[in-house]
Design an enzyme around this catalytic site. Structure first.
Site, mmCIF file in Angstrom:
data_model
loop_
_atom_site.group_PDB
_atom_site.id
_atom_site.type_symbol
_atom_site.label_atom_id
_atom_site.label_comp_id
_atom_site.label_asym_id
_atom_site.label_seq_id
_atom_site.Cartn_x
_atom_site.Cartn_y
_atom_site.Cartn_z
ATOM 1 C CG ASP A 32 -1.985 1.322 1.384
ATOM 2 O OD1 ASP A 32 -2.212 1.750 0.310
ATOM 3 O OD2 ASP A 32 -3.086 0.809 1.924
ATOM 4 C CG ASP A 33 -0.149 4.509 0.210
ATOM 5 O OD1 ASP A 33 -1.258 4.489 -0.908
ATOM 6 O OD2 ASP A 33 -0.728 5.773 0.561
ATOM 7 C CB CYS A 72 -5.717 2.476 -2.365
ATOM 8 S SG CYS A 72 -7.240 3.706 -0.933
ATOM 9 N NE ARG A 76 -5.922 -1.268 -1.963
ATOM 10 C CZ ARG A 76 -4.854 -1.999 -1.268
ATOM 11 N NH1 ARG A 76 -5.047 -3.178 -1.356
ATOM 12 N NH2 ARG A 76 -3.990 -1.757 -0.587
ATOM 13 C CE LYS A 125 -6.341 -0.134 1.822
ATOM 14 N NZ LYS A 125 -5.570 1.375 1.835
ATOM 15 C CG HIS A 127 -9.762 0.909 1.150
ATOM 16 N ND1 HIS A 127 -8.822 1.624 0.688
ATOM 17 C CD2 HIS A 127 -11.148 1.622 1.695
ATOM 18 C CE1 HIS A 127 -9.414 3.255 1.566
ATOM 19 N NE2 HIS A 127 -10.583 2.497 1.643
ATOM 20 C CB SER A 150 -6.414 3.258 4.851
ATOM 21 O OG SER A 150 -6.775 3.663 2.775
ATOM 22 C CG HIS A 245 -2.267 3.775 3.682
ATOM 23 N ND1 HIS A 245 -2.603 4.631 5.161
ATOM 24 C CD2 HIS A 245 -2.789 4.513 3.103
ATOM 25 C CE1 HIS A 245 -3.730 5.417 4.713
ATOM 26 N NE2 HIS A 245 -3.416 5.485 3.967
ATOM 27 C CG ASP A 297 -2.270 0.447 -3.042
ATOM 28 O OD1 ASP A 297 -0.924 1.052 -2.259
ATOM 29 O OD2 ASP A 297 -3.415 1.136 -2.636
ATOM 30 C CG ASN A 298 -1.523 4.211 -4.595
ATOM 31 O OD1 ASN A 298 -2.488 4.036 -4.046
ATOM 32 N ND2 ASN A 298 -0.725 4.226 -3.655
ATOM 33 C CE LYS A 318 -2.196 7.719 -1.354
ATOM 34 N NZ LYS A 318 -2.803 6.567 -0.171
#
Length: 466
Positions: A32-33, A72, A76, A125, A127, A150, A245, A297-298, A318
């Site tokens: 994540d991130d 995110c 996803r 995660k 989300h 998150s 994240h 995810d990004n 992001k």
């Protein structure tokens, strides 16, 4: 449409025996991130990731691997369905205590593989909606263990809490209800970061101890793999780590280990646990037949300073339509099929995973009228000589498009800032200018015009889903 597709898949399985243990197992590790540069194999100068670096040496490293959104929830949803997020009606992040999520009528990778005999599990995660109808167990996953959104959000008050739920740090439902009753915000500051840990569709711990969660997610994934192998079933594990994240958390074993401070500690703990997972596959004798994919995810959350990652040499991160927002690490390892030590510079994306896994399992997607945007990239994965990307265009939401080495930005006005003029259109050659620093639109107007036309046609298609 999904029902007809699943029925056809079941017939294929029964007739041809798809889904036996000689089929490939699949693991998708999704952080994540995490920024493009935040691995040793992508050039990090101060984060040590020996296990993922080794994974790249034993498989394929993609230099031009993309997600379909730079935030995110849409990203996803796109990965799991093979569609651009706008077609799913998912253009922003889901929050707890609000309606909505990934439509259960959409076909997911888990549903597709489950129909041909796979055991399926989501860990980490999610989300994509925290109400029961949107949770993983209603989206093709046999089981779920993780945080439903998150790690900086708040409790969901209508969540079902297990009778034996572990309440930590003085948390109580009564106190939470009092805070929500006085707050105007769906994410009250007093409850921020107090996120639940769920098993299937009930909360088993709140707030979850995030210092231990990277290891616990990996432990759960390893348990699922062991059970699947013991049951002689191929498996699909979607392991979506909740970090890096923010807020960042790390176990005592990794505190202060990295030259990149806490952010680096977090990545190095993820790397270590990725290694544990790979070692587990080897110990069970299924390493050779397991496709493992590692991505993010990004891009990095740059406004988090030292607690955010790096996308260098890409531009921005992001929430942007620049390369740093959409281009992410993409490492794939499958000893039985993917040649070792390869680097692929062709465009590939997370939306390609569903159609690719369909092809690898003998499932036809093309005739199923599923409106999938992804393409089969198996020949890229297998290092076929001279193979090119199957994407004529890759779209960065409604804002930009890439075709070959060229990227065109057509940025619409910001509806929240109507008084502010929109940036002018721009054209970049990513082969010569990976950082998108030199706008060459005046030098190549015919290329800009061609890409603008393609982007506008894409936007017009998406309008049908608004």
């Amino acid at each position: 449409m999904k029902t007809a597709f699943l029925f056809a898949s079941a017939i294929l399985w029964a007739a041809f025996g798809f889904g036996k243990t000689e089929s490939q197992n699949v693991i998708i590790i999704f952080t994540d991130d995490q920024g493009y540069q935040d691995l040793g194999c992508y050039g990090s100068p101060n984060i040590s990731t020996p296990r993922i670096d080794q994974m790249a040496k034993e498989g394929m490293l993609f230099t031009d691997f993309y997600v379909a959104s730079s935030v995110c929830s849409p990203s996803r949803a796109a990965l799991l369905t093979g569609k651009y997020p706008a077609k799913l009606g998912i253009n922003s992040v889901f929050w707890p205590n609000q309606p909505g999520g990934l439509d259960p009528e959409e076909l997911t990778i888990a549903e597709m593989l489950k129909e041909v005999g796979y055991a399926t599990m989501a860990v980490g995660k999610w989300h994509l909606g925290d109400k029961k109808e949107y949770l993983p167990t209603n989206q093709g996953f046999d089981a779920y263990y993780g945080i439903p959104y998150s790690n900086d959000m708040s409790p969901a008050l209508d969540m079902v809490y297990d009778p034996d739920c572990l309440y930590r740090d003085g948390f109580s439902l009564e106190k939470a209800k009092e805070i929500f009753a006085k707050a105007d915000d769906r994410n009250p500051p007093e409850l921020k970061n107090k996120v639940p840990l769920m098993r299937d569709d009930v909360c088993i711990e709140i707030p979850v101890d995030q210092r231990t969660i990277t290891k616990r997610f990996t432990d759960e994934g390893m348990r699922f793999i062991s059970e699947s192998v013991e049951a002689d079933r191929p498996f699909f594990l979607y392991l979506a780590h909740s970090m890096p994240h923010t807020p960042l958390h790390v176990s005592k074993d990794f505190e202060g280990k990295s030259e990149r401070s806490l952010y680096g500690d977090v990545i190095e703990e993820i790397d270590y646990n990725t290694g544990r997972l790979l070692d587990h596959l080897k110990a069970l004798g299924v390493e050779r037949d397991t496709l493992v994919i590692y991505s993010s995810d990004n891009g990095p959350w740059l406004n988090r300073g030292d607690h955010g990652g790096s996308a260098l040499p890409l531009s921005k991160g992001k929430k942007s339509h620049f390369e740093g927002g959409h281009r992410v690490p993409g490492v794939m390892r499958w000893p039985a099929r993917i040649p070792a030590g390869r680097v692929c510079s062709e465009v590939a994306t997370t939306i390609d995973l569903l159609p690719t896994l369909a092809v690898l399992n003998g499932i036809s997607v093309d005739g199923a009228d599923l409106d999938v945007d992804g393409k089969d990239i198996s020949r890229l994965m297998f290092g076929v000589e001279g193979e090119k990307t199957p994407h004529r265009h890759f779209f960065y939401k409604r804002a930009a498009v890439r075709s070959g080495d060229w990227k065109y930005h057509q940025v619409p006005p910001n509806p929240k800032r109507p008084e502010k003029a929109a940036p002018k259109p721009a054209l970049y050659n990513l082969k010569n200018d990976i950082s998108e620093s030199r706008n060459v639109i005046n030098e190549y107007p015919e290329i800009a015009e061609r890409l603008q036309k393609a982007l506008m046609e894409h936007v017009k298609i998406l309008e049908n889903y608004d």
